[in-house]
Design a protein around this motif. Structure first.
Motif, PDB file in Angstrom:
ATOM      1  N   THR A 130       8.076  11.343  -9.975  1.00 23.15           N
ATOM      2  CA  THR A 130       7.212  10.845  -8.900  1.00 23.15           C
ATOM      3  C   THR A 130       6.200  11.907  -8.476  1.00 23.15           C
ATOM      4  O   THR A 130       5.053  11.580  -8.147  1.00 23.15           O
ATOM      5  CB  THR A 130       8.053  10.416  -7.686  1.00 23.15           C
ATOM      6  OG1 THR A 130       8.903  11.500  -7.273  1.00 23.15           O
ATOM      7  CG2 THR A 130       8.921   9.208  -8.010  1.00 23.15           C
ATOM      8  N   TRP A 149       2.866   7.487  -4.525  1.00 27.06           N
ATOM      9  CA  TRP A 149       3.765   8.309  -5.327  1.00 27.06           C
ATOM     10  C   TRP A 149       4.319   9.486  -4.540  1.00 27.06           C
ATOM     11  O   TRP A 149       5.486   9.864  -4.693  1.00 27.06           O
ATOM     12  CB  TRP A 149       3.049   8.801  -6.583  1.00 27.06           C
ATOM     13  CG  TRP A 149       2.953   7.760  -7.650  1.00 27.06           C
ATOM     14  CD1 TRP A 149       1.820   7.169  -8.126  1.00 27.06           C
ATOM     15  CD2 TRP A 149       4.048   7.176  -8.365  1.00 27.06           C
ATOM     16  NE1 TRP A 149       2.141   6.241  -9.093  1.00 27.06           N
ATOM     17  CE2 TRP A 149       3.505   6.231  -9.257  1.00 27.06           C
ATOM     18  CE3 TRP A 149       5.430   7.350  -8.342  1.00 27.06           C
ATOM     19  CZ2 TRP A 149       4.284   5.464 -10.122  1.00 27.06           C
ATOM     20  CZ3 TRP A 149       6.222   6.589  -9.189  1.00 27.06           C
ATOM     21  CH2 TRP A 149       5.657   5.667 -10.078  1.00 27.06           C
ATOM     22  N   ARG A 152       7.148   8.452  -2.296  1.00 28.00           N
ATOM     23  CA  ARG A 152       8.402   8.370  -3.070  1.00 28.00           C
ATOM     24  C   ARG A 152       8.975   9.761  -3.328  1.00 28.00           C
ATOM     25  O   ARG A 152      10.188   9.993  -3.192  1.00 28.00           O
ATOM     26  CB  ARG A 152       8.146   7.641  -4.388  1.00 28.00           C
ATOM     27  CG  ARG A 152       7.705   6.193  -4.225  1.00 28.00           C
ATOM     28  CD  ARG A 152       7.489   5.532  -5.575  1.00 28.00           C
ATOM     29  NE  ARG A 152       7.030   4.163  -5.408  1.00 28.00           N
ATOM     30  CZ  ARG A 152       5.782   3.744  -5.661  1.00 28.00           C
ATOM     31  NH1 ARG A 152       4.882   4.606  -6.110  1.00 28.00           N
ATOM     32  NH2 ARG A 152       5.455   2.476  -5.480  1.00 28.00           N
ATOM     33  N   LEU A 209      14.740   5.925  -0.954  1.00 31.75           N
ATOM     34  CA  LEU A 209      13.742   5.325  -1.832  1.00 31.75           C
ATOM     35  C   LEU A 209      13.461   3.878  -1.445  1.00 31.75           C
ATOM     36  O   LEU A 209      12.305   3.434  -1.495  1.00 31.75           O
ATOM     37  CB  LEU A 209      14.223   5.404  -3.281  1.00 31.75           C
ATOM     38  CG  LEU A 209      13.153   5.436  -4.372  1.00 31.75           C
ATOM     39  CD1 LEU A 209      12.123   6.522  -4.117  1.00 31.75           C
ATOM     40  CD2 LEU A 209      13.806   5.619  -5.728  1.00 31.75           C
ATOM     41  N   ALA A 212      11.247   4.036   1.478  1.00 27.79           N
ATOM     42  CA  ALA A 212       9.899   4.421   1.053  1.00 27.79           C
ATOM     43  C   ALA A 212       9.146   3.226   0.479  1.00 27.79           C
ATOM     44  O   ALA A 212       7.965   3.017   0.786  1.00 27.79           O
ATOM     45  CB  ALA A 212       9.979   5.548   0.019  1.00 27.79           C
ATOM     46  N   GLU A 213       9.826   2.420  -0.351  1.00 27.74           N
ATOM     47  CA  GLU A 213       9.168   1.249  -0.927  1.00 27.74           C
ATOM     48  C   GLU A 213       8.815   0.236   0.152  1.00 27.74           C
ATOM     49  O   GLU A 213       7.744  -0.379   0.110  1.00 27.74           O
ATOM     50  CB  GLU A 213      10.076   0.607  -1.979  1.00 27.74           C
ATOM     51  CG  GLU A 213      10.289   1.451  -3.220  1.00 27.74           C
ATOM     52  CD  GLU A 213       8.995   1.745  -3.963  1.00 27.74           C
ATOM     53  OE1 GLU A 213       8.063   0.906  -3.927  1.00 27.74           O
ATOM     54  OE2 GLU A 213       8.904   2.820  -4.584  1.00 27.74           O
TER      55      GLU A 213
END
Length: 241
Positions: A130, A149, A152, A209, A212-213
């Motif tokens: 990432t 990115w 992430r 994660l 984050a998404e």
């Protein structure tokens, strides 16, 4: 310089930034001193007798990973000091690329079994991947992609901080009657303790994660896609020149 109204909006839209900065600072102050000496007995991990490089690799990973965390304690650099932000981003990328191979090398020697090894290996591969993707998109001036990115990458960086919380919670839920001594191999209750800690290792980066998404999807439409001053305000976390 960021205006007061803009700072107020930032606090309202990202209320977790301040507490997260404080939590990370406390984590570093509490956790790092035990690795400042060459004595492995002071660390949280038990170095295997059949792999002498384990502890030096662990210390290298911890200190470069900590350096990466420190560089993310000031997210406001992006708007206030773009040039400093770009320089910090380059150093962050180097820190990640040094720390991640170390954790891959020691993953098979962890204390909690194959499940932990697989989790650490997956983290150790995704973290640099990432970060490299963030670097490349910054160089190409694809700054909206760069932002995503790097979100992430930073989420994966904070897995070490999250692991402390998940570790205490998992032990309380899955091994509540197991004594602390069970952390040592061969002690009664070690299997249950290891299972709880293995679960916490998975949660430490997967939950980060997923968040984050979610944040990327929630904020994607808010970010400018045109060039010019909007892009300069969203200047890259990793060098663009």
């Amino acid at each position: 310089m960021t205006s007061p109204s803009r700072r107020a909006r930032s606090v309202l839209t990202r209320p977790w930034v301040g507490p997260l900065e404080a939590l990370t600072a406390v984590f570093l102050v509490v956790s790092l001193p035990r690795y400042l000496t060459p004595n492995p007995a002071l660390s949280r991990s038990v170095p295997p007798a059949d792999f002498p490089p384990y502890y030096p690799l662990l210390v290298t990973h911890i200190f470069f990973g900590a350096f990466a965390l420190v560089l993310q304690l000031w997210p406001r650099l992006r708007h206030r000091h773009p040039a400093v932000h770009r320089g910090a981003g380059r150093v962050y990328a180097v820190a990640v690329l040094v720390a991640s191979p170390c954790v891959l090398a020691i993953a098979p020697f962890g204390s909690w079994g194959p499940s932990e090894w697989v989790s650490v290996a997956m983290l150790g591969m995704q973290w640099p991947a990432t970060t490299i993707a963030g670097y490349r998109t910054a160089r190409l001036r694809r700054l909206a992609e760069h932002r995503e990115w790097m979100i992430r990458s930073v989420a994966l960086s904070f897995s070490i901080v999250a692991d402390r919380f998940w570790g205490m919670l998992c032990v309380a839920v899955f091994a509540p009657d197991v004594p602390d001594a069970a952390a040592l191999p061969g002690m009664p209750g070690h299997r249950e303790f290891a299972q709880a800690m293995s679960i916490s290792v998975w949660l430490s980066w997967t939950v980060n994660l997923l968040f984050a998404e979610w944040w990327i999807l929630r904020t994607r439409s808010r970010k400018p896609t045109c060039s010019g001053s909007a892009h300069r305000g969203e200047s890259a976390a990793v060098g663009t020149r």
